[in-house]
Design an enzyme around this catalytic site. Structure first.
Site, PDB file in Angstrom:
ATOM      1  N   LYS A  37       6.478 -14.194  -0.497  1.00 62.42           N
ATOM      2  CA  LYS A  37       6.070 -13.432   0.684  1.00 62.42           C
ATOM      3  C   LYS A  37       5.816 -11.984   0.289  1.00 62.42           C
ATOM      4  O   LYS A  37       6.577 -11.409  -0.495  1.00 62.42           O
ATOM      5  CB  LYS A  37       7.177 -13.510   1.736  1.00 62.42           C
ATOM      6  CG  LYS A  37       6.820 -12.871   3.074  1.00 62.42           C
ATOM      7  CD  LYS A  37       7.975 -12.997   4.064  1.00 62.42           C
ATOM      8  CE  LYS A  37       7.611 -12.476   5.441  1.00 62.42           C
ATOM      9  NZ  LYS A  37       8.749 -12.606   6.393  1.00 62.42           N
ATOM     10  N   SER A  41       7.595 -14.863  10.760  1.00 63.54           N
ATOM     11  CA  SER A  41       6.583 -14.057  10.096  1.00 63.54           C
ATOM     12  C   SER A  41       6.188 -14.583   8.712  1.00 63.54           C
ATOM     13  O   SER A  41       5.149 -14.199   8.193  1.00 63.54           O
ATOM     14  CB  SER A  41       7.075 -12.613   9.955  1.00 63.54           C
ATOM     15  OG  SER A  41       8.243 -12.565   9.144  1.00 63.54           O
ATOM     16  N   SER A  88      12.262 -16.020  10.778  1.00 67.02           N
ATOM     17  CA  SER A  88      10.975 -16.020  10.072  1.00 67.02           C
ATOM     18  C   SER A  88      10.828 -16.968   8.897  1.00 67.02           C
ATOM     19  O   SER A  88       9.729 -17.111   8.373  1.00 67.02           O
ATOM     20  CB  SER A  88      10.637 -14.613   9.604  1.00 67.02           C
ATOM     21  OG  SER A  88      10.139 -13.880  10.684  1.00 67.02           O
TER      22      SER A  88
HETATM   23  N1  GLN Z   1      10.010 -13.210  15.308  1.00 63.91           N
HETATM   24  C1  GLN Z   1      11.112 -12.316  15.112  1.00 63.91           C
HETATM   25  C2  GLN Z   1      10.600 -10.909  15.198  1.00 63.91           C
HETATM   26  O1  GLN Z   1       9.475 -10.751  15.475  1.00 63.91           O
HETATM   27  C3  GLN Z   1      11.762 -12.567  13.781  1.00 63.91           C
HETATM   28  C4  GLN Z   1      11.025 -12.004  12.650  1.00 63.91           C
HETATM   29  C5  GLN Z   1      11.720 -12.225  11.350  1.00 63.91           C
HETATM   30  O2  GLN Z   1      12.623 -13.045  11.227  1.00 63.91           O
HETATM   31  N2  GLN Z   1      11.318 -11.440  10.366  1.00 63.91           N
HETATM   32  O3  GLN Z   1      11.300  -9.954  14.998  1.00 63.91           O
END
Ligand code: GLN
Length: 497
Positions: free
Chosen positions: A85, A160, A184
């Site tokens: 990532k 994400s 994410s």
């Molecule tokens: N969807 C959550 C957010 O937008 C989690 C994102 C993540 O785990 N990086 O913060």
């Protein structure tokens, strides 16, 4: 008989197969990397990669092949191509975290997880697209455009870590690294039919992960099988003096993945089956729980009463920490700096940040700055920290009555691109079942448990107490074996690795 099947252990991993094939001389690391690069190019429409490090990966593969031919002993991930990532810092390979603010930054150092992967002789194939700075649940907020779901390219892959999921599901590489702050890794794994592990907070070093919310961020693996995820976890986990929150507990070998679930107490929280849960997701999750029960697990109801405050708590804690962490991205030290003429340093910061950050990141910085501001700190940030403690206690009490907790990973399956962009609140609710265990700092894994009628994958979440990775992976491995085999392949798929 189902129990006999369970006793046979988890699905054989792709990683182990690739390592063995090289050992037997059937394939070289160079050939594997070439296959992965060709597959990445063939599946380009997914927009899964921000940067393919083809030359570097081929050079490393050649080195591994050379060392093998000299009879040197190689590491446990020798010659295995891994996608990373873009939130994770890689020396000499551009790292943008999906944001324009880090455009052009080529880090002078490697994250600890990268050093560990390379010490195990894995090969970094390139960087994977994601929501900007890991904020989102759909991988649509990237500065370089949205990632598409290989099962249906008109839909999102989750986020994400959407690129990390899409690349593995599309057959490009067998495993990838993602980051998980509130879901994410687990949510994209569930949307793309993969296994995705969020390790216990502190289990995997955060050194070199671009900071989003430091008290929640964790790096973890995604793969097509439980064995693959376990193999990568073993390599990247363990104490790191460069991360002040790193745990010192030793990492046990994940070699009991084949053990049966008989006698295991599986907790089912009623709060995770509330309104808003898609009926097909519910049916698949119920089916998986019944299967565990039929194979000797004891299914017990548990309560997690503060679950309903989790999303609100998370969006105070995460935005507050983000607003502080992101202040370092100021147009001076790294990445994007405005080219317009400015009258002073204040304007340089303001313009660079205005140009560099996208709308979701700006929204979070505003929310977080507000929550931390004088006069509101006690009402919002401090209160959120107190509720966070209650959520952690919910889990501690539940784990007195059960060994693992199971439920859905996400309330829905993958939705259409653009479908939820106009409604940030709807998007924030995507993580309703993954956020509580992030706030509590424990470990959880998403494992495929079926498909909806439109052929989109469904994920089951297995939550364990802190340091319970071995336990949840064992249950995940059993489930992988118990569920009826399903050989469906994503619509966008290439025979990479
Ligand atoms: N969807 C959550 C957010 O937008 C989690 C994102 C993540 O785990 N990086 O913060």
């Amino acid at each position: 008989m189902a129990t006999t099947k369970a006793d046979a252990g988890p699905k054989p991993g792709v990683v182990a197969a690739l390592v063995d094939a090289q050992r037997r001389g059937e394939v070289t690391a160079t050939a594997l990397v070439e296959r992965s690069i060709a597959a990445a190019r063939a599946t380009q429409t997914l927009n899964a990669w921000t940067h393919l490090a083809a030359d570097k990966a081929l050079a490393r593969a050649a080195d591994i092949d050379r060392r093998r031919s000299r009879g040197e002993k190689l590491g446990p991930l020798a010659g295995v191509p891994v996608g990373v990532k873009d939130q994770i810092v890689t020396r000499g390979i551009p790292t943008t975290a999906g944001s324009r603010i880090l455009e052009g930054w080529v880090p002078p150092y490697d994250a600890t997880v990268i050093r560990r992967l390379e010490a195990a002789d894995a090969i970094v194939l390139g960087k994977l697209n994601q929501d900007e700075l890991a904020m989102g649940s759909s991988s649509e907020s990237s500065a370089v455009g949205p990632v598409r779901n290989p099962w249906d390219p008109a839909r999102v892959p989750g986020g994400s870590s959407g690129g990390s999921a899409a690349a593995v599901a599309a057959g490009v590489c067998p495993v990838s690294l993602g980051t998980d702050t509130g879901g994410s890794i687990r949510q994209p794994a569930s949307f793309c039919g993969l296994v995705g592990l969020k390790p216990t907070y502190g289990r995997v070093s955060r050194h070199g992960a671009v900071a989003f919310a430091s008290s929640l961020d964790q790096i973890g693996p995604l793969g097509r099988t439980v064995a693959d995820v376990a193999a990568v976890f073993e390599v990247i986990a363990g104490h790191d003096p460069q991360d002040a929150t790193s745990l010192t507990a030793p990492v046990p070998a994940m070699d009991d993945l084949g053990e049966a679930v008989a006698g295991l107490r599986v907790g089912v929280p009623g709060e995770y089956f509330a309104s808003g849960l898609d009926p097909f997701v519910r049916a698949a999750v119920d089916g998986a729980i019944a299967l565990l029960g039929a194979n000797g697990a004891e299914v017990v109801p548990v309560e997690l009463p503060h679950t309903r405050y989790a999303v609100a708590t998370y969006y105070l804690v995460a935005t507050a920490e983000a607003s502080s962490n992101l202040s370092r991205l100021d147009g001076v030290r790294y990445g994007h700096r405005t080219v317009s003429s400015v009258k002073d340093i204040g304007e340089l910061y303001a313009r660079s940040r205005a140009e560099g950050f996208g709308p979701e990141v700006k929204r979070r910085i505003l929310l977080g700055t507000f929550a931390l501001s004088h006069g509101y700190y006690d009402a919002y940030y401090k209160k959120a920290q107190q509720v966070r403690t209650l959520i952690r206690r919910d889990f501690e009490q539940a784990f007195e009555r059960c060994d693992v907790i199971v439920g859905p990973t996400s309330p829905v399956t993958a939705f259409g691109l653009g479908e939820r962009l106009g409604d940030p609140l709807q998007m924030y609710l995507m993580d309703i079942y993954t956020i509580p265990s992030s706030l509590a700092g424990n470990t959880s894994v998403s494992v495929p448990c079926g498909f909806d009628p439109e052929g989109m994958p469904i994920g089951l979440q297995i939550i364990g107490p802190p340091l319970g990775e071995g336990r949840i992976l064992r249950v995940a491995g059993q489930l992988e074996r118990l569920l009826p085999a399903d050989e469906r392949k994503p619509r966008v798929y290439a025979e990479g690795c």
